[in-house]
Design a protein around this motif. Structure first.
Motif, PDB file in Angstrom:
ATOM      1  N   LEU A 123       0.844  -1.198   0.000  1.00 35.57           N
ATOM      2  CA  LEU A 123       0.000   0.000   0.000  1.00 35.57           C
ATOM      3  C   LEU A 123       0.873   1.238   0.000  1.00 35.57           C
ATOM      4  O   LEU A 123       1.929   1.266   0.640  1.00 35.57           O
ATOM      5  CB  LEU A 123      -0.888  -0.014   1.250  1.00 35.57           C
ATOM      6  N   LEU A 124       0.425   2.268  -0.715  1.00 34.12           N
ATOM      7  CA  LEU A 124       1.142   3.541  -0.772  1.00 34.12           C
ATOM      8  C   LEU A 124       0.168   4.661  -0.441  1.00 34.12           C
ATOM      9  O   LEU A 124      -0.952   4.702  -0.955  1.00 34.12           O
ATOM     10  CB  LEU A 124       1.737   3.741  -2.171  1.00 34.12           C
ATOM     11  N   LEU A 125       0.597   5.587   0.425  1.00 31.62           N
ATOM     12  CA  LEU A 125      -0.211   6.743   0.812  1.00 31.62           C
ATOM     13  C   LEU A 125       0.551   8.021   0.486  1.00 31.62           C
ATOM     14  O   LEU A 125       1.778   8.048   0.572  1.00 31.62           O
ATOM     15  CB  LEU A 125      -0.493   6.733   2.317  1.00 31.62           C
ATOM     16  N   GLU A 126      -0.168   9.081   0.133  1.00 34.32           N
ATOM     17  CA  GLU A 126       0.471  10.383  -0.061  1.00 34.32           C
ATOM     18  C   GLU A 126      -0.357  11.471   0.587  1.00 34.32           C
ATOM     19  O   GLU A 126      -1.508  11.260   0.974  1.00 34.32           O
ATOM     20  CB  GLU A 126       0.691  10.678  -1.545  1.00 34.32           C
ATOM     21  N   ALA A 127       0.227  12.652   0.684  1.00 29.36           N
ATOM     22  CA  ALA A 127      -0.476  13.820   1.230  1.00 29.36           C
ATOM     23  C   ALA A 127      -1.628  14.225   0.297  1.00 29.36           C
ATOM     24  O   ALA A 127      -1.703  13.779  -0.859  1.00 29.36           O
ATOM     25  CB  ALA A 127       0.508  14.975   1.381  1.00 29.36           C
ATOM     26  N   ILE A 146       0.285  13.068   5.433  1.00 26.85           N
ATOM     27  CA  ILE A 146      -0.006  11.935   6.301  1.00 26.85           C
ATOM     28  C   ILE A 146       0.680  12.186   7.641  1.00 26.85           C
ATOM     29  O   ILE A 146       1.791  12.706   7.696  1.00 26.85           O
ATOM     30  CB  ILE A 146       0.506  10.619   5.671  1.00 26.85           C
ATOM     31  N   GLY A 147       0.035  11.785   8.732  1.00 23.33           N
ATOM     32  CA  GLY A 147       0.487  12.184  10.057  1.00 23.33           C
ATOM     33  C   GLY A 147       1.633  11.403  10.658  1.00 23.33           C
ATOM     34  O   GLY A 147       1.684  11.215  11.888  1.00 23.33           O
ATOM     35  N   VAL A 148       2.543  10.946   9.816  1.00 22.32           N
ATOM     36  CA  VAL A 148       3.800  10.339  10.277  1.00 22.32           C
ATOM     37  C   VAL A 148       4.899  10.821   9.338  1.00 22.32           C
ATOM     38  O   VAL A 148       4.627  11.439   8.305  1.00 22.32           O
ATOM     39  CB  VAL A 148       3.737   8.788  10.262  1.00 22.32           C
ATOM     40  N   PRO A 172      -4.919   9.210   5.182  1.00 22.13           N
ATOM     41  CA  PRO A 172      -4.968   9.573   3.761  1.00 22.13           C
ATOM     42  C   PRO A 172      -6.392   9.702   3.252  1.00 22.13           C
ATOM     43  O   PRO A 172      -7.326   9.136   3.833  1.00 22.13           O
ATOM     44  CB  PRO A 172      -4.272   8.388   3.081  1.00 22.13           C
ATOM     45  N   CYS A 173      -6.570  10.426   2.179  1.00 25.79           N
ATOM     46  CA  CYS A 173      -7.833  10.456   1.450  1.00 25.79           C
ATOM     47  C   CYS A 173      -7.825   9.301   0.440  1.00 25.79           C
ATOM     48  O   CYS A 173      -6.757   8.902  -0.025  1.00 25.79           O
ATOM     49  CB  CYS A 173      -7.987  11.775   0.713  1.00 25.79           C
ATOM     50  N   PRO A 174      -8.985   8.759   0.080  1.00 24.99           N
ATOM     51  CA  PRO A 174      -9.013   7.653  -0.885  1.00 24.99           C
ATOM     52  C   PRO A 174      -8.314   7.977  -2.201  1.00 24.99           C
ATOM     53  O   PRO A 174      -7.666   7.104  -2.800  1.00 24.99           O
ATOM     54  CB  PRO A 174     -10.513   7.411  -1.092  1.00 24.99           C
TER      55      PRO A 174
END
Length: 300
Positions: A123-127, A146-148, A172-174
């Motif tokens: 999984l990948l998350l971005e601002a 993202i809060g880390v 994150p937002c979807p």
């Protein structure tokens, strides 16, 4: 990017009566500088012009865009629609774009490169840019990372306790995420019981499962615009005063899911228990917080 490392990305846009924004979302996919993608447009029972908009794009881009709906054009909810898109997709990587949001042209190319450089992540998350000025130039947009710490891989279950809805860090937002196909098989799909007003937490239920099993890359990049408007599910639920009800539904589900999957973690268990207690005794905790803030001011 190496031509041999250009995996097919399946983009899933689910929509319900989004005639005002759908075309803009689709255009932002067409404008990606990464070209090895397919787009699945999942109609969750629309009765406005958005169905015709989606069908016109499918006809115009027959090799790239596919329109799908549920049997008899019924409304089954966002989670069921996302799952339909995933199951009908062909890509090694899957990205979600909410029908009222847009992507910047680099979104897919940057995220595919991260997956290529980090083969073990699921999984990948971005601002995200909280997009206020889309219809009012007097408002400022707000970048929410993202809060880390960014540009880093996190092993499970670190993000469960450090990001919303249990932790303090922003989630994150979807439209900001990308998922490896086999992560769905390993960690599960979207929870279809999260529908109606409970759809506010459908992404959080899905992410919670991912955080428990997958390695996750958190990027400091921002390539998505998260549109802020009064008809969004977040605003609708909060305006109706149902936020605590929806949050309690999620926490109860999560507690049951931990038990069902025999996941034992004392820190997570304590945080869930405390969060539920806050909701069950909200008047007490609100008073406690007010007193704490007053004392903090006095001490300052």
């Amino acid at each position: 990017m190496d031509s041999q490392k250009l995996p097919l990305v399946s983009v899933v846009i689910c929509f319900l009566n989004e005639q005002n924004f759908l075309e803009e979302a689709i255009t932002s996919v067409l404008n990606q500088n990464y070209k090895n993608w397919e787009l699945l447009l999942i109609d969750d029972g629309s009765n406005d012009k958005s169905t015709a908009i989606a069908l016109n794009y499918e006809k115009k881009y027959i090799d790239k865009i596919q329109y799908l709906d549920h049997n008899n054009h019924i409304n089954k909810g966002l989670s069921a629609s996302r799952n339909l898109g995933i199951k009908k997709s062909k890509g090694d990587l899957i990205a979600f774009l909410d029908a009222d949001d847009i992507w910047q042209p680099n979104k897919l190319s940057q995220q595919v490169a991260i997956f290529n450089n980090n083969p073990d992540i699921g999984l990948l998350l971005e601002a995200s840019m909280y997009w206020f000025n889309w219809n009012d130039n007097n408002q400022d947009n707000i970048l929410i990372p993202i809060g880390v710490e960014g540009n880093k891989v996190y092993k499970p279950p670190f993000l469960v306790t450090n990001l919303y809805p249990l932790g303090k860090g922003a989630a994150p937002c979807p439209s900001a995420i990308m998922v490896k196909r086999n992560a769905f098989e390993n960690s599960g799909y979207f929870e279809e019981s999260f529908k109606g007003e409970f759809a506010l937490y459908e992404d959080q239920a899905f992410l919670s499962k991912m955080y428990l099993k997958e390695e996750v890359y958190v990027s400091s990049e921002c390539n998505n615009m998260y549109r802020q408007h009064q008809d969004s599910i977040v605003q609708t639920v909060k305006s109706a005063g149902h936020y605590n009800k929806v949050r309690k539904y999620y926490l109860t589900w999560f507690k049951g899911s931990l038990k069902e999957n025999n996941i034992k973690n004392s820190e997570i268990d304590t945080m869930v228990k405390y969060a539920l207690k806050e909701l069950n005794y909200s008047a007490f905790y609100n008073l406690k917080n007010k007193i704490f803030m007053k004392l903090k001011k006095i001490l300052k």
